[in-house]
Design an enzyme around this catalytic site. Structure first.
Site, PDB file in Angstrom:
ATOM      1  N   HIS A 464      49.284 -13.249  52.900  1.00 19.44           N
ATOM      2  CA  HIS A 464      48.344 -13.504  51.812  1.00 19.44           C
ATOM      3  C   HIS A 464      48.503 -12.471  50.700  1.00 19.44           C
ATOM      4  O   HIS A 464      48.666 -12.830  49.520  1.00 19.44           O
ATOM      5  CB  HIS A 464      46.914 -13.466  52.370  1.00 19.44           C
ATOM      6  CG  HIS A 464      45.840 -13.663  51.352  1.00 19.44           C
ATOM      7  ND1 HIS A 464      45.182 -14.856  51.183  1.00 19.44           N
ATOM      8  CD2 HIS A 464      45.307 -12.812  50.424  1.00 19.44           C
ATOM      9  CE1 HIS A 464      44.297 -14.736  50.202  1.00 19.44           C
ATOM     10  NE2 HIS A 464      44.349 -13.500  49.737  1.00 19.44           N
ATOM     11  N   GLU A 465      48.448 -11.209  51.063  1.00 14.44           N
ATOM     12  CA  GLU A 465      48.546 -10.161  50.048  1.00 14.44           C
ATOM     13  C   GLU A 465      49.925 -10.145  49.394  1.00 14.44           C
ATOM     14  O   GLU A 465      50.058  -9.830  48.207  1.00 14.44           O
ATOM     15  CB  GLU A 465      48.217  -8.790  50.646  1.00 14.44           C
ATOM     16  CG  GLU A 465      46.803  -8.676  51.194  1.00 14.44           C
ATOM     17  CD  GLU A 465      45.728  -9.032  50.174  1.00 14.44           C
ATOM     18  OE1 GLU A 465      45.968  -8.885  48.955  1.00 14.44           O
ATOM     19  OE2 GLU A 465      44.641  -9.469  50.592  1.00 14.44           O
ATOM     20  N   HIS A 468      49.960 -12.541  46.549  1.00 12.77           N
ATOM     21  CA  HIS A 468      49.451 -11.901  45.324  1.00 12.77           C
ATOM     22  C   HIS A 468      50.550 -11.044  44.690  1.00 12.77           C
ATOM     23  O   HIS A 468      50.713 -11.026  43.463  1.00 12.77           O
ATOM     24  CB  HIS A 468      48.267 -10.995  45.656  1.00 12.77           C
ATOM     25  CG  HIS A 468      46.970 -11.700  45.854  1.00 12.77           C
ATOM     26  ND1 HIS A 468      46.462 -12.611  44.955  1.00 12.77           N
ATOM     27  CD2 HIS A 468      46.039 -11.601  46.852  1.00 12.77           C
ATOM     28  CE1 HIS A 468      45.282 -13.046  45.379  1.00 12.77           C
ATOM     29  NE2 HIS A 468      45.003 -12.457  46.529  1.00 12.77           N
TER      30      HIS A 468
END
Length: 674
Positions: A464-465, A468
């Protein structure tokens, strides 16, 4: 001696020289940079030349480079490796930064130049990106009070300043509660705990300076403790401490801060002419209105609650069969759910975890980006702010694209959660700059000599990170204000949540999910069980999330509640919150909402983005699979590289050809049949 924060950084890729920076450098550097930026803005406002896009909007884009340079270093340290000196500096900086922001946005002469450009924009021959930046700049000024006069203007300054102080206090109180509490475990308290939990608890004890094992309030430790400890009394004690963060009375209690914050936000909205803070906040998001947010959340709430209620019945029977009378409590759910998952899916986290090594999951995230976007990662030997942090040079076709920094382990000096930030964002104006991007997580650090192992949820967080990070690293715009993740809040989670899907691709797990000791790949039966169980306990996880989002929305829809805790209870009763499930973030610890305005009235954003990410990954599946080159190219062109250069729905439609409905989300969560 020259302050290193104010000098030229002659380091690889101009990474901050952390080994030369001390806490004593920050205040003088901050004051000097603030003075320089203030002079830059003053010069723009008083420029005798007629307003032009170059001498006003582009000049503003470049005006705050000195201050950003200082603060990017400071806030990286303040969030990831705090100490009393840095916390004191945060408290000192917050009101000064808020006052300076108001000073800029309420500069009448400066705003007049921007208005002149706005009114004559059709004759300025701007390209689409410049036109977008002009609109966003003017909108930011208006929403910050540039049109206010007299007492209203002065009161908004006071409100903005106070909100900045409250947000800092909320964050520091929560960190203090998380840092200070721990529960020592004696030999009789370890029953049921698998080796990886014991290793983590031992490492945590070493950090706390005690012998044996401890449980802390780090999610990476307390959640597996709640999953595996057969000691119901200890599970209750640990859970109550976890749930009480920010509500322990005394100096670190956040309840009064939350109440004052909500009241000031409502006042701010009314000063700016809005009915509620939610109306103000959502105006610039994809959702646009509180009604649209509530509609989405309730479409998901009903099937999620039905599933959670059904699951609660099953877990209650299991608990009673275990000889425990009474009702299922929040400290029981994870324990019996883990037992049920093992029974129904033949999936035991203690068996699974050795196959999810941190280093291998990092490799997997990198490799997926190589196959999709051609990125390569080479370790960098540079001084960083903590020994746990590491850096990579990111290239494509031999060209430097970005620096990526990963800081993965939990520690008492790091705030909870996981996040991505850019110490430097991509831009072309004023000289091309490549981004320096950092992912910060809170995974359990193993004891010396043991491999770092992740839960599957941890591995999803890592992906997820990194999603980003890709949004930042692949950015390709001229103006920093629309670079990377500078997009609507309910669009910013699309790249991150979309990238999670690549962890679920069987060929990725087959290659990188290898045993920490034997090196053998995950057995096919275990891999199949893992993938089949992806929607397991989705009623629980959806209910705890949606409840938090509904409470956040209700807090900001009208008159601010004088007692947010009572209002929270009222909302949860109205929606029929199951007894054994609590909000993912109770009000006194709801940092997304109260540490700043970022996710206030916008915690729904994860679910709004999930509607798109479920649909977006279907586009790959409908094509030639997860690594379809044509879809990867479209994803980069229309979303990852575009930043905030266009409206989010325009960008998504360019990628997918249409906007999605909620069906793909419900199907992906197993809440409706495919």
């Amino acid at each position: 001696m020259t302050n290193p924060l104010l000098s030229q950084w002659n380091t690889p890729f101009e990474i901050a020289p952390f080994d030369k920076i001390s806490d004593d450098d920050f205040m003088p550097a901050f004051e000097a940079a603030l003075a320089k930026d203030r002079a830059n803005v003053d010069a723009i406002a008083k420029n005798p030349e007629p307003a032009s896009f170059a001498n006003t909007i582009e000049a503003l884009e470049l005006s705050s480079e000195a201050l950003h340079k200082v603060l990017s270093v400071f806030y990286t340290l303040a969030g990831s490796d705090s100490n009393p000196e840095r916390e004191a500096l945060q408290r000192a900086f917050a009101p000064k930064l808020a006052a300076y922001s108001s000073e800029v946005f309420m500069n009448a002469v400066l705003f007049e130049r921007i208005e002149t450009l706005w009114k004559s924009r059709d004759s300025l021959c701007l390209n689409s990106e410049q036109d977008r930046v002009l609109m966003l700049t003017r909108r930011s000024f208006v929403r910050a009070g540039a049109n206010l006069q007299g007492c209203d203007r002065e009161r908004l300054k006071e409100v903005t300043n106070r909100l900045a102080v409250l947000g800092t206090e909320f964050t520091q109180n929560l960190l203090a509660d998380e840092r200070d509490w721990f529960m020592e475990l004696g030999a009789d308290d370890l029953e049921g705990l698998p080796q990886f939990v014991l290793d983590t608890a031992k490492s945590a004890a070493e950090e706390k300076g005690v012998s044996g094992h401890v449980v802390t309030l780090s999610r990476s430790l307390i959640v597996p403790f709640l999953q595996f400890s057969s000691r119901r009394d200890l599970r209750e004690k640990a859970y109550r401490a976890w749930a009480a963060r920010g509500a322990n009375n005394g100096a670190t209690d956040n309840r009064a801060i939350a109440a004052e914050t909500l009241a000031l936000r409502q006042e701010r909205a009314e000063l700016l002419g809005y009915k509620s803070f939610a109306d103000f906040k959502l105006e610039t998001e994809m959702a646009k209105t509180p009604a649209a947010v509530r509609d989405l959340l309730m479409q998901v709430w009903s099937p999620a609650k039905a599933q959670a209620d059904k699951d609660a019945g099953v877990l209650t029977h299991m608990m009673q069969d275990d000889g425990v009378n009474g009702v299922l409590e929040p400290w029981d759910w994870r324990y019996y759910s883990e037992m049920r998952r093992k029974a129904e899916h033949d999936l035991d986290e203690a068996e699974l975890k050795p196959y999810l090594q941190l280093d291998k999951m990092i490799e997997a995230a990198f490799d997926c980006s190589t196959r999709l976007f051609g990125l390569k990662f080479k370790p960098l030997d540079v001084a960083l702010y903590h020994s746990d942090a590491r850096a990579w040079d990111v290239t494509r076709s031999g060209k430097h694209i970005a620096v990526f920094i990963g800081d993965y382990f939990a520690r008492g000096s790091k705030r909870s959660g996981a996040w991505c930030s850019a110490m430097r964002s991509q831009k072309k104006l004023g000289g091309e700059k490549q981004p320096i991007v950092i992912n910060v997580c809170n995974f359990a650090k193993p004891s010396a000599g043991r491999p770092a192992l992740l839960s599957y949820d941890d591995a999803r967080t890592l992906f997820h990170e990194f999603g980003h990070a890709l949004h930042q690293m692949l950015s390709d715009v001229t103006y920093e204000s629309i670079s990377g993740t500078s997009v609507a809040r309910d669009f910013v989670e699309l790249p991150s949540q979309l990238y999670e899907h690549w962890l679920e691709v069987p060929e990725v797990l087959a290659k990188y999910a290898v045993h920490a000791e034997t090196g053998e790949p995950m057995p096919k039966a275990l891999l199949d069980s893992l993938l089949e169980a992806q929607t397991y306990d989705m009623g629980f996880s959806t209910v705890e999330y949606v409840a938090s989002a509904l409470v956040d929305l209700a807090f900001h829809e009208g008159a601010a509640p004088s007692d947010p805790i009572a209002k929270q209870s009222e909302i949860l009763e109205e929606i029929g919150m199951p007894h054994a499930i609590e909000m993912r973030h109770r009000t006194p610890q709801f940092a997304h909402v109260f540490s700043g305005d970022g996710y206030s009235s916008a915690y729904y954003s994860y679910m709004w983005s999930e509607v798109m990410d479920a649909d977006a990954f279907e586009a790959f599946e409908e094509a030639d699979g997860a690594f379809d080159p044509e879809m990867a190219e479209k994803l980069e062109k229309h979303i990852l590289s575009a930043g905030g250069s266009e409206e989010p729905d325009t960008l998504y439609t360019a990628f997918r050809g249409r906007m999605p409905g909620v069906e793909a989300l419900l199907k992906g969560r197993g809440l409706i049949q495919a």
